[in-house]
Design a protein around this motif. Structure first.
Motif, PDB file in Angstrom:
ATOM      1  N   THR A 113       4.187  15.661  23.780  1.00 31.45           N
ATOM      2  CA  THR A 113       3.001  14.848  23.514  1.00 31.45           C
ATOM      3  C   THR A 113       3.152  14.165  22.159  1.00 31.45           C
ATOM      4  OG1 THR A 113       0.579  14.844  23.405  1.00 31.45           O
ATOM      5  CG2 THR A 113       1.698  16.728  22.425  1.00 31.45           C
ATOM      6  N   LEU A 114       2.590  12.971  22.041  1.00 29.73           N
ATOM      7  CA  LEU A 114       2.695  12.200  20.815  1.00 29.73           C
ATOM      8  C   LEU A 114       1.529  12.562  19.892  1.00 29.73           C
ATOM      9  CD1 LEU A 114       4.491   9.885  19.626  1.00 29.73           C
ATOM     10  CD2 LEU A 114       2.699   8.308  20.409  1.00 29.73           C
ATOM     11  N   MET A 115       1.844  13.005  18.677  1.00 33.34           N
ATOM     12  CA  MET A 115       0.806  13.387  17.717  1.00 33.34           C
ATOM     13  C   MET A 115       0.327  12.139  16.970  1.00 33.34           C
ATOM     14  SD  MET A 115       0.614  16.600  18.298  1.00 33.34           S
ATOM     15  CE  MET A 115      -0.305  17.277  16.929  1.00 33.34           C
ATOM     16  N   ASP A 116      -0.240  11.204  17.734  1.00 29.84           N
ATOM     17  CA  ASP A 116      -0.612   9.906  17.195  1.00 29.84           C
ATOM     18  C   ASP A 116      -2.007   9.948  16.565  1.00 29.84           C
ATOM     19  OD1 ASP A 116      -1.726  10.365  19.669  1.00 29.84           O
ATOM     20  OD2 ASP A 116      -1.590   8.283  20.337  1.00 29.84           O
ATOM     21  N   VAL A 117      -2.089  10.547  15.381  1.00 30.97           N
ATOM     22  CA  VAL A 117      -3.368  10.717  14.694  1.00 30.97           C
ATOM     23  C   VAL A 117      -3.398   9.970  13.356  1.00 30.97           C
ATOM     24  CG1 VAL A 117      -3.835  12.945  15.781  1.00 30.97           C
ATOM     25  CG2 VAL A 117      -2.564  12.869  13.620  1.00 30.97           C
ATOM     26  N   ILE A 118      -2.324   9.239  13.039  1.00 30.49           N
ATOM     27  CA  ILE A 118      -2.215   8.529  11.763  1.00 30.49           C
ATOM     28  C   ILE A 118      -2.668   7.080  11.945  1.00 30.49           C
ATOM     29  CG2 ILE A 118      -0.639   7.855   9.903  1.00 30.49           C
ATOM     30  CD1 ILE A 118      -1.107  10.904  10.270  1.00 30.49           C
ATOM     31  N   PRO A 119      -3.496   6.553  11.040  1.00 28.70           N
ATOM     32  CA  PRO A 119      -3.964   5.162  11.168  1.00 28.70           C
ATOM     33  C   PRO A 119      -2.898   4.155  10.752  1.00 28.70           C
ATOM     34  CG  PRO A 119      -4.836   6.149   9.167  1.00 28.70           C
ATOM     35  CD  PRO A 119      -4.093   7.239   9.884  1.00 28.70           C
ATOM     36  N   LEU A 120      -3.171   2.904  10.981  1.00 28.37           N
ATOM     37  CA  LEU A 120      -2.318   1.799  10.539  1.00 28.37           C
ATOM     38  C   LEU A 120      -3.045   0.958   9.497  1.00 28.37           C
ATOM     39  CD1 LEU A 120      -0.799   0.634  13.959  1.00 28.37           C
ATOM     40  CD2 LEU A 120       0.121   2.285  12.318  1.00 28.37           C
ATOM     41  N   ASP A 121      -3.939   1.589   8.759  1.00 25.91           N
ATOM     42  CA  ASP A 121      -4.779   0.894   7.780  1.00 25.91           C
ATOM     43  C   ASP A 121      -4.299   1.216   6.372  1.00 25.91           C
ATOM     44  OD1 ASP A 121      -6.699  -0.273   6.253  1.00 25.91           O
ATOM     45  OD2 ASP A 121      -8.389   0.906   7.041  1.00 25.91           O
ATOM     46  N   ALA A 122      -3.451   0.337   5.824  1.00 23.63           N
ATOM     47  CA  ALA A 122      -2.879   0.581   4.499  1.00 23.63           C
ATOM     48  C   ALA A 122      -3.918   0.487   3.385  1.00 23.63           C
ATOM     49  CB  ALA A 122      -1.745  -0.415   4.239  1.00 23.63           C
ATOM     50  N   SER A 123      -5.080  -0.065   3.667  1.00 20.62           N
ATOM     51  CA  SER A 123      -6.110  -0.185   2.629  1.00 20.62           C
ATOM     52  C   SER A 123      -6.716   1.168   2.267  1.00 20.62           C
ATOM     53  CB  SER A 123      -7.215  -1.140   3.084  1.00 20.62           C
ATOM     54  OG  SER A 123      -7.969  -0.572   4.148  1.00 20.62           O
ATOM     55  N   LEU A 124      -6.422   2.205   3.040  1.00 21.33           N
ATOM     56  CA  LEU A 124      -6.936   3.543   2.736  1.00 21.33           C
ATOM     57  C   LEU A 124      -6.330   4.118   1.459  1.00 21.33           C
ATOM     58  CD1 LEU A 124      -6.826   5.046   6.344  1.00 21.33           C
ATOM     59  CD2 LEU A 124      -8.890   4.501   5.038  1.00 21.33           C
ATOM     60  N   VAL A 125      -5.130   3.698   1.123  1.00 23.47           N
ATOM     61  CA  VAL A 125      -4.415   4.241  -0.033  1.00 23.47           C
ATOM     62  C   VAL A 125      -5.072   3.757  -1.327  1.00 23.47           C
ATOM     63  CG1 VAL A 125      -2.186   4.262  -1.240  1.00 23.47           C
ATOM     64  CG2 VAL A 125      -2.264   4.378   1.268  1.00 23.47           C
ATOM     65  N   LYS A 126      -5.198   4.688  -2.296  1.00 22.73           N
ATOM     66  CA  LYS A 126      -5.887   4.354  -3.551  1.00 22.73           C
ATOM     67  C   LYS A 126      -5.001   4.500  -4.791  1.00 22.73           C
ATOM     68  CE  LYS A 126      -9.584   3.620  -1.189  1.00 22.73           C
ATOM     69  NZ  LYS A 126      -9.863   2.219  -0.831  1.00 22.73           N
ATOM     70  N   GLY A 127      -3.813   5.058  -4.657  1.00 23.06           N
ATOM     71  CA  GLY A 127      -2.949   5.236  -5.824  1.00 23.06           C
ATOM     72  C   GLY A 127      -1.493   5.168  -5.440  1.00 23.06           C
ATOM     73  N   SER A 128      -0.642   4.817  -6.410  1.00 19.30           N
ATOM     74  CA  SER A 128       0.789   4.742  -6.127  1.00 19.30           C
ATOM     75  C   SER A 128       1.572   4.887  -7.431  1.00 19.30           C
ATOM     76  CB  SER A 128       1.136   3.428  -5.419  1.00 19.30           C
ATOM     77  OG  SER A 128       2.456   3.464  -4.907  1.00 19.30           O
ATOM     78  N   HIS A 129       2.897   4.775  -7.320  1.00 18.83           N
ATOM     79  CA  HIS A 129       3.776   4.897  -8.481  1.00 18.83           C
ATOM     80  C   HIS A 129       5.087   4.202  -8.146  1.00 18.83           C
ATOM     81  CE1 HIS A 129       6.027   8.121  -6.353  1.00 18.83           C
ATOM     82  NE2 HIS A 129       4.830   8.431  -5.876  1.00 18.83           N
ATOM     83  N   GLY A 130       5.946   4.092  -9.130  1.00 20.41           N
ATOM     84  CA  GLY A 130       7.223   3.421  -8.926  1.00 20.41           C
ATOM     85  C   GLY A 130       7.515   2.396 -10.000  1.00 20.41           C
ATOM     86  N   ARG A 131       6.455   1.730 -10.511  1.00 21.49           N
ATOM     87  CA  ARG A 131       6.612   0.747 -11.581  1.00 21.49           C
ATOM     88  C   ARG A 131       6.947   1.451 -12.894  1.00 21.49           C
ATOM     89  NH1 ARG A 131       2.127  -1.475 -13.184  1.00 21.49           N
ATOM     90  NH2 ARG A 131       2.951  -3.541 -13.642  1.00 21.49           N
ATOM     91  N   VAL A 132       7.497   0.707 -13.846  1.00 16.44           N
ATOM     92  CA  VAL A 132       7.793   1.292 -15.154  1.00 16.44           C
ATOM     93  C   VAL A 132       6.978   0.657 -16.269  1.00 16.44           C
ATOM     94  CG1 VAL A 132      10.105   2.031 -14.512  1.00 16.44           C
ATOM     95  CG2 VAL A 132       9.797  -0.253 -15.466  1.00 16.44           C
ATOM     96  N   ASN A 133       6.481  -0.552 -16.054  1.00 17.42           N
ATOM     97  CA  ASN A 133       5.649  -1.212 -17.070  1.00 17.42           C
ATOM     98  C   ASN A 133       4.193  -0.820 -16.848  1.00 17.42           C
ATOM     99  OD1 ASN A 133       7.917  -2.605 -18.132  1.00 17.42           O
ATOM    100  ND2 ASN A 133       7.748  -4.111 -16.486  1.00 17.42           N
ATOM    101  N   ILE A 134       3.866   0.411 -17.284  1.00 16.93           N
ATOM    102  CA  ILE A 134       2.547   0.976 -17.004  1.00 16.93           C
ATOM    103  C   ILE A 134       1.914   1.470 -18.301  1.00 16.93           C
ATOM    104  CG2 ILE A 134       3.068   1.652 -14.626  1.00 16.93           C
ATOM    105  CD1 ILE A 134       3.677   4.449 -15.626  1.00 16.93           C
ATOM    106  N   ASP A 135       0.607   1.719 -18.247  1.00 18.43           N
ATOM    107  CA  ASP A 135      -0.116   2.244 -19.392  1.00 18.43           C
ATOM    108  C   ASP A 135       0.431   3.619 -19.764  1.00 18.43           C
ATOM    109  OD1 ASP A 135      -2.880   1.848 -20.972  1.00 18.43           O
ATOM    110  OD2 ASP A 135      -2.656   3.964 -20.439  1.00 18.43           O
ATOM    111  N   LYS A 136       0.452   3.918 -21.059  1.00 17.75           N
ATOM    112  CA  LYS A 136       1.033   5.192 -21.501  1.00 17.75           C
ATOM    113  C   LYS A 136       0.292   6.394 -20.924  1.00 17.75           C
ATOM    114  CE  LYS A 136      -1.414   5.746 -25.937  1.00 17.75           C
ATOM    115  NZ  LYS A 136      -1.222   5.975 -27.387  1.00 17.75           N
ATOM    116  N   GLN A 137      -0.994   6.233 -20.626  1.00 16.25           N
ATOM    117  CA  GLN A 137      -1.764   7.336 -20.049  1.00 16.25           C
ATOM    118  C   GLN A 137      -1.321   7.668 -18.621  1.00 16.25           C
ATOM    119  OE1 GLN A 137      -4.465   9.234 -21.539  1.00 16.25           O
ATOM    120  NE2 GLN A 137      -3.453   8.375 -23.332  1.00 16.25           N
TER     121      GLN A 137
END
Length: 454
Positions: free
Chosen positions: A400-424
């Motif tokens: 059975t397919l555990m298809d419970v994940i949405p396709l709505d990327a707007s749900l995400v509120k935080g991320s990382h990866g950049r280097v030019n960021i605030d010191k905090q």
């Protein structure tokens, strides 16, 4: 030799230490907090490898949590073999200084087939009937059974996915105490991922963030106190801080609209054909590697990316050198998101054509990182009864397919990866000896060695 524990509290930054972390706030009063300049990309595999090798991604080759493997013409993320690391690890150097040195690596990445003495890492069972069962991998092999008999099965589904909880970090902390007591390693590396999830799911003011901060603080109180009582010095660090990022950027859709992506259709659904695409992006949080199979299109691709809203920088060969990511595994272009933006892997233009793995937790099939895996689909009614029914079918042997994940990327509120960021928002190092207020990530290896051989 002095004995040292290095605890990686993922996502920890200076702004998070305060009223909801009473233990850590008190513990660091006689310590020194330094900000670590982030590695590009500021993601788990690249940051951890830079810390342990003292080299940049341009030298050790870990250019992200995954990349396009040109020999197989496939995108692969979250590979586990340490043979992918192209530089000496800290324990190899330490062992040359003193053959009696030993290390236990508890869940830091690239933890399989390394020269470390004792290792434990996630490794689910993928059974022939389609079931995915929680499990872990350990060296020596009998350590896996010993830990799971004592602590229960490693809680894989609390480690990643929509039902992540403190249970996985607690299991790792308890296992680390068991391993330390059993083997008394010179160096103990511990990975605590708990904060990584809540900070991507919610903005910092959300009550869930306060709750998770309190949970990880309590866990650290127990773990750090225990290790210090056993004669270990403890160093705390993080790989990255997590910044607000509410705007998804669909690089592959942009490339597709410009005729650069090749799609293969199977069962009415679309698959990215990376090897046949003129250009495509491997999205990894706020950084993406763009591979160009038809190099005559490179300038066109660069212009398309530079003109894409939400893109801050597009690094060509000179730019990659500047940011220490000029390696054959890196994309022909490396793209960095603007503040408050992050990159999806989405390449389909119609959700009805999205591949079946898009709606499930499947970190190995998706050609890019997908933080939306942390959410249950809010549009599906009775999601928990649905999930229980699907789990029952799996236990009875039905596919059975555990298809419970949405396709709505707007749900995400935080991320990382950049280097030019605030010191905090920068990753931190908390250590006994006073260090500079800001240190390079390549210095971590030498700091570890200095403490052990002081």
């Amino acid at each position: 030799m002095n004995r040292l524990a290095v605890i990686d509290i993922v996502g920890l930054s200076e702004k998070l230490i305060g009223e909801h972390t009473p233990f850590l706030s008190q513990w660091l009063k006689d310590k020194h907090l330094s900000q670590i300049q982030p590695v590009l990309p500021a993601v788990t595999c690249s940051a951890q490898t830079t810390y342990l090798t003292g080299k940049w991604p341009s030298e050790h080759g870990i250019v992200g949590n995954g990349w396009f493997f040109k020999d197989t013409q496939e995108v692969s993320l979250w590979k586990q073999s340490n043979k992918l690391v192209q530089a000496e690890n800290v324990w190899d150097i330490a062992r040359k200084k003193n053959p009696d040195f030993t290390v236990a690596n508890m869940f830091w990445w690239f933890n399989m087939y390394s020269t470390a003495d004792y290792t434990v890492t996630p490794r689910p069972q993928y059974r022939a009937d389609g079931q995915k069962k929680p499990d872990c991998y350990a060296k020596p092999a009998e350590l896996r059974d010993e830990l799971q008999q004592q602590l229960g099965t490693f809680p894989l589904f609390d480690f990643w996915g929509p039902r992540t909880t403190i249970k996985s970090s607690k299991w790792i902390a308890e296992a680390s105490k068991v391993v330390e007591e059993k083997y008394s390693p010179t160096l103990l590396l511990v990975y605590l991922p708990h904060l990584d999830y809540v900070l991507q799911k919610f903005e910092q003011a959300n009550p869930n963030v306060a709750k998770d901060l309190q949970e990880i603080d309590e866990l650290c109180k127990d773990l750090i106190s225990t290790l210090e009582k056993r004669g270990m010095e403890v160093m705390v660090l993080s790989e990255y801080g997590i910044s607000k990022a509410t705007q998804p950027v669909h690089l592959n859709r942009r490339l597709r609209e410009n005729g650069l992506i090749q799609i293969r259709e199977e069962n009415g659904l679309e698959l990215l054909d990376a090897g046949e695409s003129k250009a495509f992006a491997v999205a990894d949080h706020q950084v993406a590697h763009v591979y160009i199979n038809d190099l005559s299109q490179k300038e066109q691709v660069k212009k398309i990316l530079e003109d894409t809203p939400g893109v801050e920088l597009v690094l060509d060969d000179e730019g990659k050198k500047k940011y220490h990511i000029q390696h054959e595994r890196a994309g022909d272009l490396v793209v960095i998101a603007a503040e408050n933006n992050w990159f999806t892997y989405y390449y389909w233009l119609d959700d009805q054509k999205a591949p079946d793995f898009a709606r499930v937790v499947d970190i190995h099939k998706k050609p890019g990182y997908d933080p939306v895996e942390m959410f249950f689909d809010p549009k599906k009614k009775f999601i928990f009864p649905r999930l229980a029914f699907k789990l029952l079918k799996k236990k009875l042997g039905f596919r059975t397919l555990m298809d419970v994940i949405p396709l709505d990327a707007s749900l995400v509120k935080g991320s990382h990866g950049r280097v030019n960021i605030d010191k905090q928002d920068k990753p931190v190092l908390i250590s006994k000896e006073e260090k500079a207020l800001s240190i390079d990530p390549t210095q971590i290896q030498e700091l570890i060695l200095q403490k052990i051989f002081a």
